[in-house]
Motif scaffolding. Structure first.
Motif, PDB file in Angstrom:
ATOM      1  N   GLY A  95      30.067  34.847  39.477  1.00 48.39           N
ATOM      2  CA  GLY A  95      29.140  35.885  39.830  1.00 48.39           C
ATOM      3  C   GLY A  95      29.180  36.995  38.786  1.00 48.39           C
ATOM      4  N   GLY A  96      28.265  37.935  38.943  1.00 50.18           N
ATOM      5  CA  GLY A  96      28.189  39.034  37.999  1.00 50.18           C
ATOM      6  C   GLY A  96      29.349  40.006  38.144  1.00 50.18           C
ATOM      7  N   VAL A  97      29.780  40.568  37.006  1.00 52.86           N
ATOM      8  CA  VAL A  97      30.898  41.523  37.015  1.00 52.86           C
ATOM      9  C   VAL A  97      30.537  42.710  36.128  1.00 52.86           C
ATOM     10  N   VAL A  98      30.622  43.893  36.705  1.00 50.62           N
ATOM     11  CA  VAL A  98      30.421  45.111  35.909  1.00 50.62           C
ATOM     12  C   VAL A  98      31.750  45.559  35.305  1.00 50.62           C
ATOM     13  N   SER A  99      32.789  45.628  36.143  1.00 51.27           N
ATOM     14  CA  SER A  99      34.089  46.111  35.691  1.00 51.27           C
ATOM     15  C   SER A  99      35.205  45.310  36.347  1.00 51.27           C
ATOM     16  N   PRO A 100      35.863  44.422  35.610  1.00 51.22           N
ATOM     17  CA  PRO A 100      37.014  43.710  36.174  1.00 51.22           C
ATOM     18  C   PRO A 100      38.103  44.668  36.651  1.00 51.22           C
ATOM     19  N   PHE A 101      38.260  45.770  35.937  1.00 49.03           N
ATOM     20  CA  PHE A 101      39.271  46.757  36.329  1.00 49.03           C
ATOM     21  C   PHE A 101      39.002  47.302  37.726  1.00 49.03           C
TER      22      PHE A 101
END
Length: 575
Positions: free
Chosen positions: A425-431
């Motif tokens: 899926g889409g990820v903006v910020s793994p953190f």
């Protein structure tokens, strides 16, 4: 003690039963098999005594009729004696008392239980024998129940098998598939899903998992690696006598079994690298038997090369739309063949699977960790792809799984030659996603060097408490080349596409799963989709078809069908 008596008495009972059925003059002589299927028959076996047997039987008949509502005329009683009874190593004249109960097939379990209890209690009253020495068990046609030690139970309980109730539905849910260890569940669902593409076989999987102790990583390694070696050895034997199809299929399965065996060993145990290499070698042997449909390639990248596979429907060399395929945090190129490439080629696509820094060979052998500027990886891959004669460079798509949902979109913000992008899926910020796994104190301490030790302490405690989190963070420490959790989190903060996703011009498909809680992935996908300015489609899978977990884990066919349908409408591959 009671079971000891019963086991020794049963052979004698069976012998007497055979004699009784063959004896002339019995009331049931005209019934099929010597038993009237419409009426219960009770056969009582007791040591020789001075009891008034007719009086005892009459009393039992009355008691059973009163307790069950059956007419006395419906139940036939027989009394027989043992000439000698040896109980618990000594001769006995007053114990035990055995009863064989034959009941019609239309009797309910409750009625049978009432009969057994009534018979036992009546015999105890009328013979003077303690109920603990009365044994009643059912015969034809309702075998299975037993009255023993004063209560009705099931025959399986007597045989040493626990008479457990059906597990609660929550314990049978996919979220506890085969194990309570969440990481084990994740990995088992993953491999089970690969059955459809030839990456596993159910019988082999269940054999493996039956040998794994819950929460025991060593037993995990031994079970998966042992099966991998057996399957690979069988493939080697078939290859040696030119059974190419069987050999290829077994090499494929051995690949994934070796792969699964290694997951807890990377970065801490040399057996992890060995198992990874064994899996890679098995896949390469399968590729050699594919008649040119799977080709191992090396893609120029900076001062080295990226490993990959070009997978095509046939070896004709004809130009086809290309699907670039990459994984995320913990997958390999070989995994991706089974997850989607094997299905995509059936639709007429050529597929180029590759691994970048932090993935597969690039971390295991070359020691290169993840990098945030993933366009530096994808652009060389595209440079290579457009030189391939099998590739129609005007019809290129790319898909990234898991953390690939950050990596692929990040690259597309800069690499403009790809027509369609898919983030699953889409990820903006793994953190930001990872921080949802920990108490607020961790987030507050990440940017404070003086708090690094405290952050590491909290994270280590959480990892010790939650096996799936332990595996997740351990994998990241290794693949990001971080010595401590606090150092890992500092690196993760650079992986952020808040400022770059608006630059994506490629048409995007954002895939999500309704119960995806790996690093807040469900919420991250929605954030990413909402932040896109390019033409876009949102696709979410749910539990209605078992595709609710991270990257539709366990349901790759359900997933790839819809994803490839979306791509078919745009790339229009020819079969």
């Amino acid at each position: 003690m009671l079971l000891h008596v019963w086991r020794h008495a049963v052979p004698a009972l069976l012998i007497v039963f055979a004699v009784l059925l063959g004896s002339p003059g019995l009331a049931v002589a005209n019934a099929q098999g010597g038993i009237n299927p419409a009426d219960p028959m009770v056969r009582i076996t007791y040591a020789k005594s001075n009891l008034d047997v007719p009086a005892v039987l009459a009393a039992v008949s009355r008691d059973v009729a009163k307790s069950t509502g059956l007419g006395e005329e419906l139940v036939t009683y027989y009394w027989q004696t043992f000439d000698a009874v040896h109980c618990m190593g000594k001769p006995s004249t007053d114990k035990p008392l055995f009863v064989d109960l034959y009941v019609p097939g239309f009797f309910t379990d409750d009625l049978v239980a009432k009969m057994m209890t009534a018979i036992a209690e009546s015999l105890a009253r009328n013979t003077g024998l303690d109920k603990k020495w009365v044994f009643v068990h059912t015969h034809f046609p309702l075998q299975g129940q037993v009255y023993i030690n004063g209560e009705v139970s099931h025959w399986d309980a007597y045989r040493g098998k626990p008479d457990k109730p059906v597990r609660d539905i929550a314990d049978r849910a996919m979220s506890k598939y085969l194990f309570n260890d969440g990481a084990f569940v994740f990995q088992c669902l993953w491999r089970t899903g690969l059955i459809a593409s030839g990456g596993a076989d159910l019988g082999e999987l269940l054999t493996i998992t039956s040998q794994v102790k819950d929460y025991d990583k060593e037993s995990w390694y031994q079970a998966w690696n042992g099966m991998a070696r057996r399957v690979r050895d069988a493939a080697d034997r078939d290859a040696a006598v030119r059974r190419a199809v069987s050999a290829m299929q077994q090499y494929f399965r051995a690949t994934e079994y070796f792969r699964a065996s290694s997951i807890y060993l990377f970065g801490s145990d040399p057996r992890g690298a060995v198992a990874w290499q064994d899996g890679r070698d098995a896949f390469l042997k399968a590729a050699q038997l594919s008649e040119g449909r799977i080709r191992h390639v090396r893609i120029p990248y900076e001062k080295t090369t990226l490993p990959g596979y070009l997978v095509t429907p046939d070896n004709s060399g004809r130009k086809r739309p290309l699907l670039l395929i990459q994984t995320g945090l913990d997958g390999t190129a070989e995994d991706l063949y089974f997850i989607i490439a094997a299905q995509a080629v059936k639709r007429g696509y050529a597929c180029l699977i590759y691994e970048g820094p932090g993935q597969g060979e690039m971390i295991v052998k070359q020691g290169l960790p993840f990098r945030f500027d993933w366009e530096k990886v994808v652009t060389p891959v595209v440079d290579f792809a457009v030189t391939l004669p099998e590739v129609d460079s005007k019809r290129m798509a790319i898909i990234g799984y898991s953390m690939g949902g950050y990596l692929v979109p990040r690259a597309l913000a800069f690499e403009k030659r790809i027509s369609w992008g898919i983030a699953d899926g889409g990820v903006v910020s793994p953190f930001d996603g990872v921080m949802t796994k920990f108490p607020p104190e961790v987030l507050q301490g990440v940017d404070a060097p003086a708090q690094a030790a405290r952050v590491d302490e909290i994270v280590t405690q959480e990892m010790g408490r939650r096996p799936e989190l332990n595996q997740f963070i351990s994998q990241m420490l290794w693949t990001f080349d971080a010595k401590t959790p606090s150092a890992l989190f500092s690196k993760l903060k650079t992986f952020n596409q808040t400022d770059t996703m608006g630059k994506i011009e490629t048409e995007m498909l954002v895939v999500n799963s309704s119960e995806d809680q790996v690093a807040a992935s469900n919420a991250q996908s929605k954030l990413f989709y909402n932040g896109l300015k390019a033409k876009k489609t949102y696709m979410e899978f749910d539990a209605s078809r078992g595709a609710q977990f991270h990257c539709q884990l366990g349901a790759p066919l359900v997933s790839s069908e819809r994803i490839l349908d979306w791509l078919d409408e745009r790339a229009k591959p020819e079969q």
